[in-house]
Design an enzyme around this catalytic site. Sequence first.
Site, mmCIF file in Angstrom:
data_model
loop_
_atom_site.group_PDB
_atom_site.id
_atom_site.type_symbol
_atom_site.label_atom_id
_atom_site.label_comp_id
_atom_site.label_asym_id
_atom_site.label_seq_id
_atom_site.Cartn_x
_atom_site.Cartn_y
_atom_site.Cartn_z
ATOM 1 C CE LYS A 175 32.695 -25.286 -37.228
ATOM 2 N NZ LYS A 175 32.333 -23.949 -37.747
ATOM 3 C CG HIS A 294 23.759 -19.593 -39.194
ATOM 4 N ND1 HIS A 294 24.398 -18.375 -39.298
ATOM 5 C CD2 HIS A 294 24.537 -20.352 -38.387
ATOM 6 C CE1 HIS A 294 25.523 -18.410 -38.582
ATOM 7 N NE2 HIS A 294 25.627 -19.585 -38.025
#
Length: 469
Positions: A175, A294
Site C-alpha cells: 500500500k 485475485h
Amino acid sequence: MSPQTETKASVGFKAGVKDYKLTYYTPEYETLDTDILAAFRVSPQPGVPPEEAGAAVAAESSTGTWTTVWTDGLTSLDRYKGRCYHIEPVAGEENQYICYVAYPLDLFEEGSVTNMFTSIVGNVFGFKALRALRLEDLRIPVAYIKTFQGPPHGIQVERDKLNKYGRPLLGCTIKPKLGLSAKNYGRAVYEVLRGGLDFTKDDENVNSQPFMRWRDRFLFCAEALYKAQAETGEIKGHYLNATAGTCEDMMKRAVFARELGVPIVMHDYLTGGFTANTTLAHYCRDNGLLLHIHRAMHAVIDRQKNHGMHFRVLAKALRLSGGDHIHSGTVVGKLEGERDITLGFVDLLRDDYTEKDRSRGIYFTQSWVSTPGVLPVASGGIHVWHMPALTEIFGDDSVLQFGGGTLGHPWGNAPGAVANRVALEACVQARNEGRDLAREGNTIIREASKWSPELAAACEIWKEIKFEF
C-alpha cells in the site's frame, strides 16, 4: 411439397408456443454420474408456477428456445436437453425455490469453463418469467473434471517449492495500492519480506500504469525478494500481477517473470476472464510458476442473495481453470452461519472430496479425484489480534494476508512484518502444545508480546479492535 417437408408434417410437427414444463420438467429423471448438476435459487414472476420456472431455466440454459422449431426433429432432444428434476421451496422465503437441473455432459466443450458458464449462467439470467435467479452450486462430474489441468501445482508442491511446512503462510499487499514509483514499491517489498513474511502482493489494481510500468515493477520487486532471501535464508515471493489488456501482453509479463526466476505470478481471474486464466495456468505449470488468483469483481456477481451466482461456484470454476491461491474472505467478525458457509467453499478448494452439507451451503457431494487443491487467502482488515482466530479457523493450509496490519505498524514496514510473524509462530506453537486458541488467543498474543517489542507495539495500536468467536 418436398419429401422432407412431407416427412415432418407426417410426424405431427405443430408450430407455436408450448409450456416449458411439458418437455423440460422431469421429476422422474434419475441423474447420471456424468451429468453436471446445478442448484438454482429461482424467484418466479407472480403467476408463474415453480415447475414452469424451473423448466424454463433448464430449457433456456440448454436446448430450448421460446417456440417450437422444425430443427428439433433433426436431433435427439432427450439426449441433449437439460432437465429440471427436483424443486423444493426455500424455507423462510416467499415464492423462492431451489430448482435442481441436470445437464448432459455432451453439451459442454472439454476443458472450457468459458463454455460451461456461457450455457449455465448465460442469457437465462435475463429471462422475463423470472424475477431473480441465482446459481447456488454445481456438481462437476469426474468425467468432466478430468478434461481440465486444474491448479498449476497445488498445496503440497507449493510447500515443497518454498520449503515451508506446519504453519499458514504470511503475506502483505503493498500500500498505497496506486501511486508509488517502482523503486519505492520495491523498497516496501524488501522491508516486509526481510521482516519475516513469506509473500508480498501487487494490488489487483496494479497492472502497468503511467506512474509504474510493469517491467520496472518486476525488476525492482525481483531485486527486493532476492535481497530479502539472502538476508533471511528463507525463500520469498512477490505476486507479480500479470493481468493485462490482452492475452498476449499477459503472457509477455508471465514470460518475463519466469526469466527473472521469481516463484509466483498473479492474475485477476474474473476481470481477466476464464480463457485468459486457463491459458496462464497452463503456462505456469509448464514453467514452474505458482499462480496467485485475485477475485476482483466477485461481489458484482455474488453479493445479492437472490440473483447472480454464489462464490462457491466461482471457487469451483477457479479450481477447474487453474490457480494455486485464491482470496476467500476472512470469516473474522462474521455471523456463525456465514462462517460455516465460507468454510464450506474453503473445503471445496482444498479437499479431494466434500460431502453434501446444506448447513454449509454445499448442495452436492463433490469429488475432485487427482485435481490439486487451492490455498484460500484470508485478507482484508486483519491484524495481530486476529491471528489466533485465523489460525484456528483456516488451519495450516492457508495464506494470511495483512496489508494495513503490516504497513500500518507505528515503527515501519519491517517491524510490522516481525509482529505478524511472531504472532503466527506463537499461535502455531500454542496450538501444537494443545492450547485452545479460541479461549486463550488473547493471552497467547500478550505472552508473546512480552519478548517482542514489535508485537507489543502492534498490540497497542490495534487494541481497540476485538475479534469475537
